[in-house]
Motif scaffolding. Structure first.
Motif, PDB file in Angstrom:
ATOM      1  N   PRO A 339       0.875  -1.388  -0.118  1.00  0.00           N
ATOM      2  CA  PRO A 339       0.067   0.040  -0.066  1.00  0.00           C
ATOM      3  C   PRO A 339       0.947   1.410  -0.008  1.00  0.00           C
ATOM      4  N   GLU A 340       0.276   2.117  -0.704  1.00  0.00           N
ATOM      5  CA  GLU A 340       0.973   3.529  -0.882  1.00  0.00           C
ATOM      6  C   GLU A 340       1.265   4.129   0.644  1.00  0.00           C
ATOM      7  N   LEU A 341       2.590   4.359   0.984  1.00  0.00           N
ATOM      8  CA  LEU A 341       2.518   5.100   2.306  1.00  0.00           C
ATOM      9  C   LEU A 341       2.438   6.482   2.223  1.00  0.00           C
ATOM     10  N   HIS A 342       1.227   6.743   2.765  1.00  0.00           N
ATOM     11  CA  HIS A 342       0.904   7.999   2.763  1.00  0.00           C
ATOM     12  C   HIS A 342       1.592   8.956   3.752  1.00  0.00           C
ATOM     13  N   LYS A 343       1.609  10.348   3.572  1.00  0.00           N
ATOM     14  CA  LYS A 343       2.292  11.343   4.366  1.00  0.00           C
ATOM     15  C   LYS A 343       1.707  11.101   5.963  1.00  0.00           C
ATOM     16  N   SER A 344       2.561  11.567   6.863  1.00  0.00           N
ATOM     17  CA  SER A 344       2.117  11.640   8.203  1.00  0.00           C
ATOM     18  C   SER A 344       0.853  12.291   8.631  1.00  0.00           C
ATOM     19  N   VAL A 345       0.142  11.894   9.484  1.00  0.00           N
ATOM     20  CA  VAL A 345      -0.947  12.377   9.867  1.00  0.00           C
ATOM     21  C   VAL A 345      -0.730  13.780  10.408  1.00  0.00           C
ATOM     22  N   HIS A 346      -1.418  15.104   9.936  1.00  0.00           N
ATOM     23  CA  HIS A 346      -0.909  16.256  10.302  1.00  0.00           C
ATOM     24  C   HIS A 346      -1.670  16.622  11.432  1.00  0.00           C
ATOM     25  N   ALA A 347      -1.055  17.276  12.555  1.00  0.00           N
ATOM     26  CA  ALA A 347      -1.486  17.564  13.641  1.00  0.00           C
ATOM     27  C   ALA A 347      -2.617  18.493  13.801  1.00  0.00           C
ATOM     28  N   VAL A 348      -3.567  18.253  14.277  1.00  0.00           N
ATOM     29  CA  VAL A 348      -4.706  19.130  14.469  1.00  0.00           C
ATOM     30  C   VAL A 348      -4.376  20.286  15.355  1.00  0.00           C
ATOM     31  N   PRO A 349      -4.473  21.574  15.222  1.00  0.00           N
ATOM     32  CA  PRO A 349      -3.957  22.896  15.852  1.00  0.00           C
ATOM     33  C   PRO A 349      -4.427  22.551  17.558  1.00  0.00           C
ATOM     34  N   GLY A 350      -3.793  22.669  18.218  1.00  0.00           N
ATOM     35  CA  GLY A 350      -4.058  22.840  19.995  1.00  0.00           C
ATOM     36  C   GLY A 350      -3.952  21.285  20.212  1.00  0.00           C
ATOM     37  N   SER A 351      -3.136  20.309  19.460  1.00  0.00           N
ATOM     38  CA  SER A 351      -3.150  19.104  19.941  1.00  0.00           C
ATOM     39  C   SER A 351      -1.776  19.064  20.845  1.00  0.00           C
ATOM     40  N   SER A 352      -1.900  17.810  21.742  1.00  0.00           N
ATOM     41  CA  SER A 352      -0.628  17.340  22.718  1.00  0.00           C
ATOM     42  C   SER A 352      -0.265  16.423  22.184  1.00  0.00           C
ATOM     43  N   LEU A 353       1.105  16.175  22.095  1.00  0.00           N
ATOM     44  CA  LEU A 353       2.036  15.193  21.522  1.00  0.00           C
ATOM     45  C   LEU A 353       2.083  14.093  22.796  1.00  0.00           C
ATOM     46  N   LEU A 354       1.557  13.156  22.840  1.00  0.00           N
ATOM     47  CA  LEU A 354       1.862  12.002  23.858  1.00  0.00           C
ATOM     48  C   LEU A 354       2.784  11.133  23.916  1.00  0.00           C
ATOM     49  N   TRP A 355       3.012  10.727  22.655  1.00  0.00           N
ATOM     50  CA  TRP A 355       4.087   9.697  22.322  1.00  0.00           C
ATOM     51  C   TRP A 355       4.583   9.857  20.919  1.00  0.00           C
ATOM     52  N   ARG A 356       6.145   9.676  20.846  1.00  0.00           N
ATOM     53  CA  ARG A 356       6.575   9.473  19.436  1.00  0.00           C
ATOM     54  C   ARG A 356       7.583   8.592  19.650  1.00  0.00           C
ATOM     55  N   ILE A 357       7.530   7.712  18.723  1.00  0.00           N
ATOM     56  CA  ILE A 357       8.644   6.286  18.598  1.00  0.00           C
ATOM     57  C   ILE A 357       9.993   6.908  18.374  1.00  0.00           C
ATOM     58  N   GLN A 358      10.778   6.054  18.981  1.00  0.00           N
ATOM     59  CA  GLN A 358      12.298   6.577  18.913  1.00  0.00           C
ATOM     60  C   GLN A 358      12.831   5.914  17.570  1.00  0.00           C
ATOM     61  N   ALA A 359      13.736   6.656  16.881  1.00  0.00           N
ATOM     62  CA  ALA A 359      14.309   6.170  15.482  1.00  0.00           C
ATOM     63  C   ALA A 359      15.238   4.950  15.851  1.00  0.00           C
ATOM     64  N   ARG A 360      15.245   4.245  14.954  1.00  0.00           N
ATOM     65  CA  ARG A 360      15.988   2.889  14.993  1.00  0.00           C
ATOM     66  C   ARG A 360      17.546   3.213  14.574  1.00  0.00           C
ATOM     67  N   PRO A 361      18.316   2.206  15.129  1.00  0.00           N
ATOM     68  CA  PRO A 361      19.807   2.685  14.777  1.00  0.00           C
ATOM     69  C   PRO A 361      20.144   2.365  13.446  1.00  0.00           C
ATOM     70  N   PRO A 362      21.156   3.226  12.917  1.00  0.00           N
ATOM     71  CA  PRO A 362      21.480   3.286  11.508  1.00  0.00           C
ATOM     72  C   PRO A 362      21.493   1.933  11.024  1.00  0.00           C
ATOM     73  N   HIS A 363      22.190   0.922  11.606  1.00  0.00           N
ATOM     74  CA  HIS A 363      22.485  -0.530  11.188  1.00  0.00           C
ATOM     75  C   HIS A 363      21.408  -1.248  11.410  1.00  0.00           C
ATOM     76  N   SER A 364      20.320  -0.922  11.778  1.00  0.00           N
ATOM     77  CA  SER A 364      19.039  -1.692  12.045  1.00  0.00           C
ATOM     78  C   SER A 364      18.633  -2.795  11.039  1.00  0.00           C
ATOM     79  N   ALA A 365      18.591  -2.111   9.704  1.00  0.00           N
ATOM     80  CA  ALA A 365      17.927  -2.952   8.639  1.00  0.00           C
ATOM     81  C   ALA A 365      18.951  -4.269   8.480  1.00  0.00           C
TER      82      ALA A 365
END
Length: 471
Positions: A339-365
């Motif tokens: 499936p096409e990887l659509h762009k990120s969900v845009h934040a609704v103005p006034g939203s609070s960020l509760l959680w964001r995933i940590q980036a994988r290490p460069p050699h993860s793949a």
């Protein structure tokens, strides 16, 4: 090789997409960051004096799987119970399923934050974020964990963010894994048992991790329960493997009557909703407190319900043009495409960020797409051998060989261990002995009334006499 050895894919992701593509700081410009110290690095606390530095890579990169065909195995098993299928070791990753379960605790900082909050609805925001984050590590994980042997255990102690966990394989048929985690400061207890229910649909494998997760926030005398969404791996026969999580889950606060309803959305034909999560937190009066939205592969936001509905209505006005484009794309759609990887969900103005995933290490793949957290799970540090239970899966020679890049040795050891397990089961049958787990007992979850495996206690007293010789 017997066909009695379970095919585990309960929470395994066979995908290779980059679903966080487009997730930039610009996407967050209209939102208010949730104010806790671990926000910017997704709960990964910076190195401090006295905290162990753990390994950040595996001893060897993963081997190629191109020479082995999943369809070559599954085509013989259509209509059969998937728990009876034996898969080649090439499709594994060098972790036991018990270690995979421990990845629920990667974002334990969210539980610590929940304990600090005075408002029960805000605590529910953190608990919901924790429940979503538990499946985040599946993104990009193309291998399945090793099936735990009956009586196998795993322990994990992390001084920061401060918890300890023990898990045990309590049943072989059906395969059931039980775990118990507790805060070192006595703030929370998190426990559950998982029975992976697998279905093969010809082109996909669906995994339903049956079981209830129970979280107790001791400081607030609160208990939350929920179950995990269904995981589906697509293009088993042909095309590029990809994964989605779908289904509706309810997180119930049994102490206040408040609840959170979360829908893990199926991707749809064109992947418009791929990885999206949407839901709400409801007060005891059934009034909506907030709306939660985002992607389980990236981030979760909270916003006022009225603000969210107003924003969605304005979005719909622009949808007519998009729908025409989607109809055109549908004519060229190939069911074997990712499936096409659509762009990120845009934040609704006034939203609070509760959680964001940590980036994988460069050699993860090159290392099974492991996260930093997963990279250290099978590490056998100096001095551990004298402390760990002899049943701990860090001592499994097949997993250790695979981690070291020796696939042939790993395959031989896996077959030896499975044969040893079958011989032990036969010996018990000859003496009319039943298996009894050491650290968990079958009982009733007092909050749901359903059958559950509950921790008996005593593991960390380090009395490991009379444990089975598994390895």
């Amino acid at each position: 090789m017997s066909n009695e050895d379970e095919f585990y894919d309960a929470v395994t992701g066979l995908e290779s997409d980059e679903s966080c593509e487009g997730l930039s700081e610009a996407s967050f410009k209209d939102a208010r960051g949730f104010g806790y110290s671990a926000e910017k690095n997704n709960g990964s606390v910076p190195q401090k004096n006295g905290i162990k530095k753990r390994r950040t890579s595996l001893p060897a990169p993963m081997s190629s799987r191109n020479s082995v065909s999943i369809w070559g195995i599954l085509k013989k098993c259509i209509g059969l119970e998937l728990s009876k299928i034996t898969m080649p070791i090439a499709f594994n990753e060098p972790l036991s399923f018990l270690q995979r379960i421990s990845e629920y605790m990667e974002h334990a900082c969210l539980l610590n934050r929940a304990c600090e909050l005075s408002n029960s609805l805000e605590r529910m925001e953190m608990v919901a974020s924790f429940a979503i984050s538990a499946v985040g590590s599946q993104w990009g994980r193309t291998g399945k964990p090793f099936n735990p042997l009956l009586g196998e255990t795993f322990e994990l102690i992390r001084e920061d963010p401060g918890y300890r966990l023990v898990s045990e394989q309590v049943s072989h048929h059906p395969p059931v894994s039980a775990f118990h985690a507790e805060s070192l400061s006595g703030d929370f207890v998190f426990h559950g048992s998982i029975y992976p229910k697998l279905k093969f649909w010809g082109k996909s494998v669906e995994a339903e991790p049956k079981g209830t997760m129970t979280l107790e926030l001791l400081k607030h005398n609160e208990v939350y329960t929920w179950s995990n969404p269904t995981c589906c791996v697509h293009n088993i026969i042909l095309g590029k493997l990809w994964i989605e999580q779908y289904g509706t889950i309810e997180i119930i606060n049994h102490s206040t009557g408040e609840k959170c309803v979360l829908e893990f959305k199926p991707s749809g034909m064109l992947g418009k909703d791929l990885h999206k999560v949407e839901g709400y937190i409801q007060e005891k009066s059934k009034k909506k407190f907030c709306v939660l939205y985002g992607k389980w592969t990236g981030y979760i936001w909270a916003v006022n319900p009225h603000t969210y509905e107003t924003y969605k209505k304005s979005e719909k006005k622009d949808d007519k043009t998009k729908k025409n484009e989607e109809l055109e794309n549908a004519e060229n759609y190939d069911e074997y495409d990712l499936p096409e990887l659509h762009k990120s969900v845009h934040a609704v103005p006034g939203s609070s960020l509760l959680w964001r995933i940590q980036a994988r290490p460069p050699h993860s793949a090159k290392m099974y797409n492991f996260t930093n957290f997963a990279m250290a799970l099978n590490e056998l540090e100096p001095g551990m051998e004298a402390i760990l239970a002899p049943t701990d899966c860090r001592f499994r020679p097949d997993i250790r060989a695979m981690e070291n890049g020796d696939i042939d040795e790993a395959s031989k050891e896996k077959e030896r261990l499975e044969e040893k397990q079958r011989a032990a089961r036969k010996e018990r049958a000859n003496h009319n002995e039943e298996w009894s787990p050491r650290w968990f007992q079958l009982g009733t979850n007092p909050y749901t009334g359903s059958q559950d495996w509950l921790y008996s206690g005593g593991y960390f007293d380090r009395n490991y006499k009379d444990l089975p010789d598994l390895y």
